[in-house]
Design an enzyme around this catalytic site. Structure first.
Site, PDB file in Angstrom:
ATOM      1  N   HIS A  15       0.664  -1.077   0.097  1.00  0.00           N
ATOM      2  CA  HIS A  15      -0.082   0.206   0.017  1.00  0.00           C
ATOM      3  C   HIS A  15       0.784   1.352   0.021  1.00  0.00           C
ATOM      4  O   HIS A  15       0.503   2.255  -0.748  1.00  0.00           O
ATOM      5  CB  HIS A  15      -0.828  -0.005   1.190  1.00  0.00           C
ATOM      6  CG  HIS A  15      -1.951  -0.896   1.134  1.00  0.00           C
ATOM      7  ND1 HIS A  15      -2.080  -1.908   2.478  1.00  0.00           N
ATOM      8  CD2 HIS A  15      -2.905  -1.454   0.357  1.00  0.00           C
ATOM      9  CE1 HIS A  15      -2.958  -2.737   1.924  1.00  0.00           C
ATOM     10  NE2 HIS A  15      -3.576  -2.382   0.822  1.00  0.00           N
ATOM     11  N   LYS A  28     -17.500  -5.204   6.588  1.00  0.00           N
ATOM     12  CA  LYS A  28     -16.394  -5.958   6.188  1.00  0.00           C
ATOM     13  C   LYS A  28     -15.764  -6.484   7.379  1.00  0.00           C
ATOM     14  O   LYS A  28     -14.770  -7.351   7.325  1.00  0.00           O
ATOM     15  CB  LYS A  28     -15.198  -4.999   5.397  1.00  0.00           C
ATOM     16  CG  LYS A  28     -15.475  -4.659   4.093  1.00  0.00           C
ATOM     17  CD  LYS A  28     -14.309  -4.433   3.121  1.00  0.00           C
ATOM     18  CE  LYS A  28     -14.921  -4.284   1.767  1.00  0.00           C
ATOM     19  NZ  LYS A  28     -13.901  -4.299   0.564  1.00  0.00           N
ATOM     20  N   ARG A  85      -1.754  -6.104  -8.272  1.00  0.00           N
ATOM     21  CA  ARG A  85      -0.489  -6.857  -8.072  1.00  0.00           C
ATOM     22  C   ARG A  85      -0.298  -8.004  -9.126  1.00  0.00           C
ATOM     23  O   ARG A  85       0.679  -8.372  -9.481  1.00  0.00           O
ATOM     24  CB  ARG A  85      -0.576  -7.309  -6.518  1.00  0.00           C
ATOM     25  CG  ARG A  85      -0.622  -6.682  -5.407  1.00  0.00           C
ATOM     26  CD  ARG A  85      -1.180  -7.189  -4.228  1.00  0.00           C
ATOM     27  NE  ARG A  85      -2.446  -7.622  -4.561  1.00  0.00           N
ATOM     28  CZ  ARG A  85      -3.380  -7.914  -3.612  1.00  0.00           C
ATOM     29  NH1 ARG A  85      -2.912  -8.110  -2.288  1.00  0.00           N
ATOM     30  NH2 ARG A  85      -4.583  -8.181  -3.551  1.00  0.00           N
ATOM     31  N   SER A 143      -3.251  -7.838   2.719  1.00  0.00           N
ATOM     32  CA  SER A 143      -3.331  -7.688   4.332  1.00  0.00           C
ATOM     33  C   SER A 143      -3.937  -8.997   4.997  1.00  0.00           C
ATOM     34  O   SER A 143      -3.581  -9.429   6.121  1.00  0.00           O
ATOM     35  CB  SER A 143      -4.521  -6.763   4.365  1.00  0.00           C
ATOM     36  OG  SER A 143      -4.087  -5.415   3.874  1.00  0.00           O
TER      37      SER A 143
END
Ligand code: PNS
Length: 160
Positions: free
Chosen positions: A19, A43, A92, A130
């Protein structure tokens, strides 16, 4: 792109070096970057909004054109309120593409001015996520070099 504001939205639960890599790249292209942490309780984040914002601020303190805020509701509305011209997202791998493509087009459907700019991190950061970071930490592995030092501390405090 130099006089414009861009928003880098995300959950950042927690932020990784990937990030930060994207933030550094975006800051070279836009006059101002707002890192926008979602306040979306759906979330069920591991870290509180305040914790995620604090570590993001610490990790970007060397970047004077970067600020950290939170937002709730639709991203396109937030974009409009901030008079930002672009949404920044990191890509990514090909596997990211489908979700990102769908989101970028939906955002543009909601607001035709909402453009998404994709940036790629350094190869060394392409495998970071993450969720992997949280799993490694929970199981006692080292996350050194994968996340900013303030995030490492946060992860250590979370360990059982
Ligand atoms: O880091 P993430 O979880 O991949 O980020 C996703 C995020 C926060 C960018 C996305 O869920 C979002 O924009 N949420 C705000 C609500 C919204 O606008 N939803 C419609 C997206 S097309």
């Amino acid at each position: 792109m130099k006089r414009t504001i861009a928003i880098y939205p995300g959950s950042f639960d927690p932020p990784t070096n990937g990030h930060v890599d994207i933030i550094v790249r975006a800051a070279k292209l836009f006059a101002k970057i707002i890192v926008a942490v979602t306040d979306n309780s759906n979330k069920n984040p591991t870290f509180t909004l305040a914790q995620r914002m604090e570590v993001l601020r610490k990790s970007t303190v060397h970047l004077p054109t970067v600020s950290v805020e939170c937002f709730s509701g639709l991203l396109v509305n937030y974009l409009e309120r901030k008079r930002a011209v672009a949404i920044i997202r990191g890509l990514r791998a090909i596997s990211d593409f489908e979700y990102e493509f769908q989101m970028a087009l939906m955002n543009r459907r909601l607001n035709r001015k909402a453009e998404t700019v994709f940036l790629m991190p350094d190869e060394a950061n392409t495998y970071l996520s993450s969720s992997l970071i949280k799993e490694i930490s929970r199981l006692g592995g080292s996350t050194r070099g994968l996340v900013p030092p303030s995030v490492e501390k946060l992860l250590q405090n979370k360990r059982p």
